[in-house]
Write an enzyme that holds these catalytic residues in place. Structure first.
Site, short mmCIF file in Angstrom:
data_model
loop_
_atom_site.label_atom_id
_atom_site.label_comp_id
_atom_site.label_asym_id
_atom_site.label_seq_id
_atom_site.Cartn_x
_atom_site.Cartn_y
_atom_site.Cartn_z
N LEU A 230 0.85 -1.18 0.00
CA LEU A 230 0.00 0.00 0.00
C LEU A 230 0.89 1.23 0.00
CD1 LEU A 230 -2.66 -0.87 2.76
CD2 LEU A 230 -2.99 -0.96 0.28
N ASP A 231 0.37 2.33 -0.54
CA ASP A 231 1.11 3.59 -0.47
C ASP A 231 1.33 3.97 0.99
OD1 ASP A 231 1.02 3.72 -3.21
OD2 ASP A 231 -0.67 5.12 -3.28
N LYS A 232 2.33 4.77 1.23
CA LYS A 232 2.68 5.16 2.60
C LYS A 232 1.50 5.77 3.34
CE LYS A 232 5.90 8.11 5.20
NZ LYS A 232 7.04 9.05 5.11
#
Length: 369
Positions: free
Chosen positions: A151-153
């Site tokens: 997942l994106d940060k």
């Protein structure tokens, strides 16, 4: 000492490597190829991804083909100097923290509820990340669990970890064949005019951003499909939507929602100032991986949900959204035609139909002659 590799090799990017930088892929899979070697290959055009020249910092996607040129055997001293350093032991605080994120555990899988702000993997100027904490969730297993996707940060929610190589291969196949179902919640600015829609816009790296930003590119982009459904509205100012990605492109949900004029709240990268609401609504990204359903290696279904983070819940309350409506919509099974197997069968059937049609045409010409 090992013999030098004299022939070029090709590798297919696995689903769990989707979106990472090319130099990180080498560190994972071919650590004997140093950054300097990879950079030299890139400069001289020997390193190719899908036949195209690339840079070490470019991001790669699942299914792409990496051509790796021959690698000379390193001198013993150089090989020793490049030996992978051992990970330092986790502090008691880090171990307690990562264990607090576990929302499911069985013999094959661990599911983490990733908080916003914690990167999935390391990178430039990113020292603290989930991958670096996985020794803390070995539990009774000998090896550390493996990331299956990312997942994106700033995106929160469900992340699946495999507890063995066999489980990792099983889950990776489910993601790559699109039989796994991922469901996200998002708050977006404005209200889409269609309550239940499919966004089909190809996505590519935006030139001049070093691969750090994506954009819609009708000519060069990779196919990307996202289904969205409106759960509830806050007048005309905002909407709570459910998102289901049918493909796995980098930043796909964020790019697609911004492209139809309804950026995700807090996503200044793709929505600019239009992505922020007034009235005390948090400026953090409001994108949450709510639910994952995937075939388990034991033949059952693994179906796990994660509660949204505090800023998301507070924004929902301020906008007057009814939390009970969140899971009211049915979570559809993927249609066979949408899976990799279904697509392969469709191509095969189409090819058979064309051959049959050509055979019929030859017979017709023979009869006329």
């Amino acid at each position: 000492m090992s013999e030098p590799i004299t022939d070029a090799r090709t590798f297919i990017v696995a689903d769990d490597d989707h979106g990472i930088r090319l130099d990180r892929w080498f560190r994972r899979h071919l650590p004997e190829a140093s950054f300097n070697i990879v950079s030299r290959w890139a400069r001289t055009g020997q390193l190719r991804v899908d036949g195209k020249r690339v840079a070490p910092g470019d991001h790669i996607e699942a299914g792409q083909t990496i051509r790796v040129p021959p690698l000379e055997a390193p001198a013993p001293a150089a090989a020793k100097a490049r030996a992978k350093p051992e990970r330092p032991p986790l502090s008691a605080e880090d171990e307690e923290f990562v264990q607090s994120l576990v929302i499911h555990k069985d013999r094959a899988a661990i599911v983490i509820d990733k908080p916003p702000g914690l990167a999935t993997q390391g990178g430039t100027k990113t020292e603290r990340h989930l991958d670096g904490l996985l020794d803390g969730v070995r539990f009774e297993a000998e090896g550390r669990p493996k990331l299956v996707h990312r997942l994106d940060k700033d995106t929160s929610g469900v992340i699946l970890l495999a507890r063995s190589s066999g489980a990792a291969a099983h889950f990776a196949k489910a993601f790559s064949s699109r039989t796994a179902r991922k469901l996200y919640w998002a708050l977006v600015t404005g209200v889409p005019s269609i309550d239940d829609g499919m966004i089909e816009l190809p996505i590519a790296k935006q030139p001049g951003t070093g691969g750090e930003k994506m954009h819609v590119d009708e000519k060069e982009g990779s196919p990307a499909r996202t289904r969205y459904r409106v759960i509830e509205r806050a007048g005309n100012a905002a909407a709570w939507v459910e998102l289901q990605p049918y493909t796995g492109r980098t930043h796909q949900l964020r790019v697609h929602m911004a492209a139809i004029g309804h950026p995700i709240v807090g996503d200044g990268k793709y929505g600019g100032q239009d992505a922020f609401l007034t009235g005390g609504i948090s400026r953090k990204l409001h994108l949450h991986a709510r639910r994952l359903r995937i075939d388990h290696p034991d033949g059952s279904k693994l179906d796990v949900s994660a509660e949204p983070p505090r800023h998301f819940v507070e924004s929902m309350a301020m906008l007057g959204f009814d939390r009970a409506l969140g899971d009211a919509l049915p979570f559809d099974e993927p249609k066979f035609s949408e899976t990799a197997e279904g697509k392969r069968k469709a191509v095969t059937q189409a090819a058979k139909a064309r051959r049959k049609e050509r055979k019929g045409e030859r017979r017709s010409r023979g009869a006329r002659d």
